[in-house]
Scaffold this motif. Structure first.
Motif, PDB file in Angstrom:
ATOM      1  N   ARG A  53       1.812   4.845   1.032  1.00 24.22           N
ATOM      2  CA  ARG A  53       1.423   5.724   2.057  1.00 24.22           C
ATOM      3  C   ARG A  53       2.316   7.082   1.576  1.00 24.22           C
ATOM      4  N   PRO A  89      -2.407   8.143  -2.793  1.00 29.57           N
ATOM      5  CA  PRO A  89      -2.337   7.437  -1.751  1.00 29.57           C
ATOM      6  C   PRO A  89      -3.387   6.438  -1.538  1.00 29.57           C
ATOM      7  N   GLY A  90      -3.037   5.319  -0.755  1.00 26.67           N
ATOM      8  CA  GLY A  90      -3.641   4.171  -0.653  1.00 26.67           C
ATOM      9  C   GLY A  90      -3.893   3.081  -1.544  1.00 26.67           C
ATOM     10  N   THR A 143       6.563   3.753   1.511  1.00 32.22           N
ATOM     11  CA  THR A 143       6.616   5.309   1.654  1.00 32.22           C
ATOM     12  C   THR A 143       7.679   5.912   0.760  1.00 32.22           C
ATOM     13  N   GLU A 154       1.826  11.664   1.161  1.00 33.78           N
ATOM     14  CA  GLU A 154       0.822  12.972   1.576  1.00 33.78           C
ATOM     15  C   GLU A 154       0.033  13.351   0.417  1.00 33.78           C
ATOM     16  N   GLU A 168      -2.649   0.163  -4.136  1.00 39.34           N
ATOM     17  CA  GLU A 168      -1.573  -0.802  -4.046  1.00 39.34           C
ATOM     18  C   GLU A 168      -0.651  -1.023  -5.369  1.00 39.34           C
ATOM     19  N   GLU A 203       0.952  -1.140   0.120  1.00 36.30           N
ATOM     20  CA  GLU A 203      -0.032   0.200   0.122  1.00 36.30           C
ATOM     21  C   GLU A 203       0.955   1.303   0.044  1.00 36.30           C
ATOM     22  N   VAL A 254       3.287  -1.684   3.770  1.00 36.52           N
ATOM     23  CA  VAL A 254       3.237  -0.359   3.354  1.00 36.52           C
ATOM     24  C   VAL A 254       4.784   0.143   2.992  1.00 36.52           C
TER      25      VAL A 254
END
Length: 440
Positions: free
Chosen positions: A374, A430-431, A399, A376, A433, A372, A397
């Protein structure tokens, strides 16, 4: 070392990442097997199955320091009513002709020593008085200090079932078992196993020798003072370290000035110790792109079948790439872009699989997972380019780390993954996959 010839394409052809990688892997061939001593084979890939000629352990032996006894002689033993046995001698590790244990007798035995004839089990020394006539012993006295410890009487305070504290012959592996398969990378445990079964040498594919050099008259070695317009050479260090991490024996040549003749001479000098050559910088369309100038027609006359083709790839970072072979043995050469992030990403995508192929490994790629995203804000990506963004991955996750700039070395140092944005995707919310390449 033999290799097939790389594909050629029209000068304006835009190669996909997969096309370029497929061409590399179709061209590079695994190195020929050689026989190496065990320690020299560390990190190499087996080319043979290993079948053990002897069982491990090769004989029944004790797993404790204690006394080898008969089961009936210690049945019912307790601290209040210990079994008193005659000590008939020592059985040390390496003993070739151990004593015989008869009724009412015990042999003092050391860890790894063969179970002597007549004995059925081992009682640890802590279950006895150690022959001292006192309470439970904490250990044995050194034979050099108390040679009489191998004689006299010993009191056993606890019973022991049959074959207690006995390592059975063949309990690890039996003679004839296959213990290692071809394709195994030899690390310390595998080296230990080979030694344990009596193998002093082993047939493997050697670790590839990779020569790394960077180009650019602006490059200065670390620890030297910088003058106006100069930067430190980080690429040759990064790529050499990455090659070693991939399993190669890597040689760092350092920076070569922007001079085509000097570069050609340097490459020719390094061919003697190279199974693969890697350059960084000088592959774009600038007036000082020396790698492209020096190698675009390398080998056309003197070395038929060799030469380096320079390509544009539908990727970011790392659009300009070069691939081919040079020298009489057609040594593969990968020419990478000069920007640090472009260079490192290109190594992970193209050079690392080439090294692993030379090693003879079946799986040459970094692992990939779904994670996923993540972030801003949404990530943007140029249409028609496969983008590789640096990221931190943990627990499903990922980033992003830093921006998309191909010069951001500090951000690269914080990344442990690459986020892959496909060619047909221009933004990733964002979010979402996403596919992630794990770097460590």
């Amino acid at each position: 070392m033999s290799s097939a010839a790389p594909r050629t394409a029209e000068p304006d052809h835009l190669w996909s990442v997969d096309e370029h990688l497929d061409d590399i892997l179709a061209t590079v061939r695994p190195l020929d097997p050689i026989e190496l001593n065990l320690l020299d084979a560390q990190g190499c890939v087996l080319v043979e199955d290993i079948t053990v000629p002897v069982s491990l352990p090769p004989f029944d032996n004790s797993s404790m320091d204690g006394y080898a006894v008969r089961v009936a002689d210690v049945a019912g033993a307790s601290e209040e009513y210990p079994a008193s046995l005659e000590v008939v001698g020592d059985v040390a590790a390496g003993a070739a002709d151990p004593v015989h244990v008869g009724p009412g007798q015990a042999a003092r035995i050391m860890t790894g020593a063969p179970l002597p004839p007549g004995a059925e089990t081992v009682v640890p020394v802590e279950w006895t008085d150690g022959g001292l006539g006192e309470g439970p012993a904490a250990g044995m006295r050194a034979r050099s200090l108390a040679p009489d410890g191998a004689t006299g009487q010993v009191a056993v305070h606890r019973p022991a079932p049959a074959r207690a504290h006995v390592r059975a012959q063949g309990s690890d592996v039996r003679a004839g078992d296959r213990v290692l398969e071809a394709g195994t990378v030899l690390g310390p445990p595998q080296i230990s196993l080979l030694a344990a079964v009596g193998r002093g040498t082993v047939r493997v594919r050697p670790r590839p020798r990779v020569v790394v050099l960077s180009t650019g008259s602006e490059l200065v070695q670390p620890d030297e003072p910088l003058r106006p317009g100069q930067i430190y050479d980080s690429n040759s260090f990064a790529l050499t370290a990455a090659a070693r991490d991939a399993g190669a024996i890597a040689y760092r040549v350092g920076a070569v000035a922007d001079d085509a003749e000097t570069l050609r001479d340097t490459l020719e000098d390094q061919l003697v110790r190279a199974d693969l050559m890697v350059t960084s910088g000088g592959v774009s369309v600038g007036a000082y792109d020396v790698v492209k100038e020096a190698l675009s027609h390398a080998g056309d006359e003197d070395e038929p079948g060799s030469g380096v083709e320079f390509r544009r790839l539908a990727m970011q970072p790392g659009k300009p790439q070069g691939f081919g072979s040079i020298g009489p043995d057609h040594t593969p050469l990968l020419a990478l872009p000069g920007n640090p992030v472009s260079s490192y990403v290109s190594f992970e995508l193209f050079v690392r699989p080439a090294i692993r192929t030379l090693m003879g490994l079946r799986d040459v790629h970094r692992p990939r997972v779904r994670a996923e995203l993540r972030a801003e804000k949404a990530l943007t990506s140029p249409k028609g380019r496969r983008q590789f963004l640096r990221g931190r991955y943990a627990d499903g996750v990922v980033t992003p780390v830093g921006g998309a700039g191909s010069h951001l070395v500090a951000a690269l140092a914080q990344a442990n993954a690459l986020v892959v944005v496909p060619e047909d995707v221009e933004d990733v919310a964002p979010g979402t996959e996403v596919e992630v390449v794990l770097l460590g």
